[in-house]
Design a protein around this motif. Structure first.
Motif, short mmCIF file in Angstrom:
data_model
loop_
_atom_site.label_atom_id
_atom_site.label_comp_id
_atom_site.label_asym_id
_atom_site.label_seq_id
_atom_site.Cartn_x
_atom_site.Cartn_y
_atom_site.Cartn_z
N ALA A 93 0.83 -1.21 0.00
CA ALA A 93 0.00 0.00 0.00
C ALA A 93 0.86 1.26 0.00
O ALA A 93 0.53 2.26 -0.63
N ASP A 94 1.96 1.20 0.71
CA ASP A 94 2.94 2.29 0.73
C ASP A 94 4.29 1.68 1.06
O ASP A 94 4.43 0.46 1.16
N GLU A 95 5.28 2.50 1.26
CA GLU A 95 6.63 1.98 1.49
C GLU A 95 6.81 1.37 2.87
O GLU A 95 7.83 0.74 3.14
N HIS A 96 5.83 1.53 3.74
CA HIS A 96 5.93 1.01 5.10
C HIS A 96 5.04 -0.21 5.36
O HIS A 96 5.19 -0.86 6.39
N THR A 97 4.11 -0.53 4.45
CA THR A 97 3.13 -1.58 4.72
C THR A 97 3.07 -2.59 3.57
O THR A 97 2.95 -2.21 2.40
N LEU A 98 3.14 -3.86 3.94
CA LEU A 98 3.00 -4.96 2.98
C LEU A 98 1.87 -5.87 3.45
O LEU A 98 1.87 -6.34 4.60
N THR A 99 0.90 -6.11 2.57
CA THR A 99 -0.22 -6.99 2.90
C THR A 99 -0.17 -8.21 1.99
O THR A 99 0.01 -8.09 0.77
#
Length: 661
Positions: free
Chosen positions: A614-620
């Motif tokens: 979703a962004d550079e800090h979050t991986l789903t």
């Protein structure tokens, strides 16, 4: 070199002798000296020749059936010595006029080559040991002496039967290969039989017309001197061994065989008499049987205690059933045996244990005492084998479970499934054909394979630190058979510490805290929450880590390129996992696995792996795998193998992140 040449000569000679030596009493030298079967070099033994003849005779107006069996077996390895243990089951019910069979003319010879000479060891029918299996069947058995690797075994016998309306199946395929087998079945034309060949390998078959001369000298219309016959000839060549398999419950379900079912009798005076047995007759036989139906819907031995327990006043049906089951389990235990016969309740209570049939009948009666209707659901367990599709058979049934109606639907329960629940049975009980029987109402079929499912829902929240430590919380909801498996693992663990250690090793992390609920209960689900840590591979500017903490497929069990047998799973499966990873500040995703969606044409197997940043800090990550069927035929094997291989390899996926420049 000399030994290798001898082996090659033996194999070459064997290839031409297998269809020739049909004479018993003198094995060919190639058979005596062979050390390996060329079509299955790993075989411990091989059936060289199997000749079976079934024919009718008539004696004083009564039809008789004679079976003549001749068999020659070559023992190739020590493991093959078990085929010298011969067992012959036959019908013998003293109370039934037309339920008598006898074994005659049994003889066996073991041939061994010693110092270049053939040594014979002979035994006769006096060595047969006979024991009763049940009220209908006897078993004759003998262990042939002097059998070792290299032996050739020959035995033959006749079975005389007055059960003229029944013909045994010809089960030609076994756990060892069969080089040659021939079956001759001759049936008087007045008997209309449905003769079928089934199995994984086709037989050479033909049908001819013949005639039968009766023993009787009567000239009455009901017993002419001769009658026309139908002669069925079946030949098998080079049948492979039918080997046990981790993904087949009963390999005999797929054995090559010939079955014959009597449909009707053509009366010589005109007209037909339908003699096909119906399942309704089997239902009634069970309901009338003193070891089954007579126990139904009686008051239980715990009637007064149940009345005082307050269970009858519970309003919720599952809660009432669960309380009754728990009440029973506090007093009785399962002895590990499946059965259809019921032992007296007083005997079971005194012992404190019983078969699953004893416990289920007790549960039916206890449920009746608390106001819950329950009926027996008879079946053949998956290990015991499928029920025949062409004819009803009481002998093929080997147990029953409890069916509980709730409006238009039914719940199913087995008292011996200690870790189960409503509709959560031992996978051995998920029979494709099970039959609800009840007094005063027609029986009905149910497919129990549509009942059970292992459902697992996983949610993971984790954070990756700059030094490569993955720390998070894993919440899992186990339902159905997945909950039963989790309860079983907890119940059978040495202690709670061993249970936690095994779970940590299986999932590849360190458990710092664990909370569980439902693992001791008779209920629909088990829930767990795990705090975990795991160390990733980290360098000064890169971190390499697997995002998964446990997946259902980590290796592919289907390694063979081709498969003859179908694949049978324990139950339907549905696994869903959602992972949300928070990455450290100052780092970027450099490499992320590709998303994948897979499905079979009939959508009975579906799966997906979705990676979303979703962004550079979050991986789903979404991981989903679903099996909606229990049995997959061999034509679907290649697709199944590829799908499992894909998911096994993807379970090792690695995410790579790098430090921002």
């Amino acid at each position: 070199m000399k030994r290798i040449c001898t082996l090659i000569i033996a194999l070459t000679c064997w290839a031409g002798v297998q269809a020739q030596n049909l004479k018993f009493g003198k094995p060919a030298s190639e058979e005596l000296n062979m050390t390996v079967y060329d079509k299955d070099p790993e075989a411990a033994a091989v059936v060289l020749c199997d000749l079976t003849t079934v024919s009718y005779t008539m004696d004083f107006y009564n039809f008789l059936v004679d079976y003549e069996v001749k068999r020659r077996i070559k023992v190739l390895k020590d493991d093959g010595k078990d085929y010298a243990n011969i067992s012959i089951s036959y019908i013998d019910n003293p109370g039934e006029q037309y339920a008598q069979e006898t074994i005659a003319d049994f003889k066996a010879t073991v041939y061994n080559v010693e110092n270049g000479k053939t040594v014979k060891t002979k035994i006769g029918g006096e060595r047969l040991f006979k024991e009763r299996i049940d009220e209908d069947y006897m078993l004759a058995k003998v262990a042939l002496p002097q059998v070792k690797a290299g032996s050739v075994i020959e035995y033959e016998y006749r079975l005389h039967s007055n059960v003229f309306y029944h013909i045994y199946d010809w089960n030609v395929q076994t756990g060892i290969p069969v080089a040659y087998a021939h079956y001759r079945l001759e049936i008087p034309a007045i008997f209309i039989y449905n003769v079928e060949t089934t199995g994984m390998q086709l037989l050479e078959t033909s049908v001819a017309q013949g005639s039968l001369a009766f023993k009787s000298n009567s000239n009455s219309l009901t017993s002419p001197d001769k009658c026309n016959t139908n002669v069925y000839l079946c030949t098998a060549r080079n049948l492979p061994a039918l080997k046990k398999d981790d993904f087949v419950w009963n390999v005999d379900d797929y054995a090559t065989k010939v079955t014959a079912e009597l449909q009707r009798i053509n009366n010589p005076r005109g007209g037909f008499r339908d003699v096909r047995k119906k399942w309704e007759q089997v239902d009634q036989t069970l309901l009338d049987h003193p070891d089954f139906g007579s126990h139904l819907h009686k008051h239980s031995k715990y009637r007064e205690e149940l009345a005082a327990s307050g269970i009858a006043q519970m309003g919720d049906l599952p809660q009432k059933v669960a309380a009754t089951w728990h009440f029973l389990m506090q007093r009785l235990s399962w002895n590990g045996e499946y059965d259809l016969k019921i032992h007296p309740a007083s005997e079971v209570v005194k012992k404190g244990s019983g078969t699953n049939a004893d416990l289920n009948m007790m549960l039916i009666n206890m449920l009746g005492d608390v106001g819950v209707k329950a009926e027996p659901v008879v079946l053949s367990t998956r290990r015991h084998g499928r029920l025949p599709k062409t004819y009803p058979s009481l002998n093929k049934l080997n147990t029953f479970i409890v069916g509980i109606p709730d409006g238009e639907k039914w719940f199913y329960l087995d008292a011996s499934s200690a870790d189960g629940y409503l509709n959560v049975l031992s996978p051995n009980l998920y029979a494709e054909q099970a039959r609800i029987i009840q007094k005063g109402a027609p029986g009905q079929w149910v497919n129990l394979q549509k009942v059970g499912e292992a459902r697992t829902q996983v949610s993971i929240q984790a954070t990756l630190s700059p030094d490569g430590e993955l720390k998070g919380e894993r919440t899992v909801l186990y339902q159905g058979n997945a909950a039963a498996e989790e309860r079983h693992a907890f119940r059978t663990a040495t202690d709670s510490a061993a249970f936690v250690a095994a779970k940590a090793e299986r999932n590849g992390y360190e458990i710092t805290a664990l909370q569980m609920s439902g693992h001791r209960e008779f209920g629909p689900s088990v829930r767990e929450t795990i705090a975990f840590t795991r160390r990733a591979d980290a360098t000064a500017d890169h971190i390499y880590f697997s995002p998964f903490t446990g997946t259902p497929i980590t290796s592919n069990p289907f390694v063979e390129q081709e498969r003859r047998l179908p694949v049978e799973f324990p139950c339907r499966q549905n696994y869903n996992m959602t992972i949300r990873l928070t990455l450290p500040d100052g780092w970027l995703i450099e490499e992320m696995p590709k998303s994948t969606r897979v499905t079979t044409a009939d959508r009975s197997i579906t799966g997906q792996l979705l990676f979303e940043a979703a962004d550079e800090h979050t991986l789903t990550i979404h991981y989903q795998f679903r099996l909606s069927e229990l049995v997959y035929t061999s034509d679907k094997y290649d697709t199944l193998r590829q799908l499992f291989d894909l998911f096994a390899s993807r379970s090792k996926d690695v995410v790579v992140i790098k430090r921002k420049p």
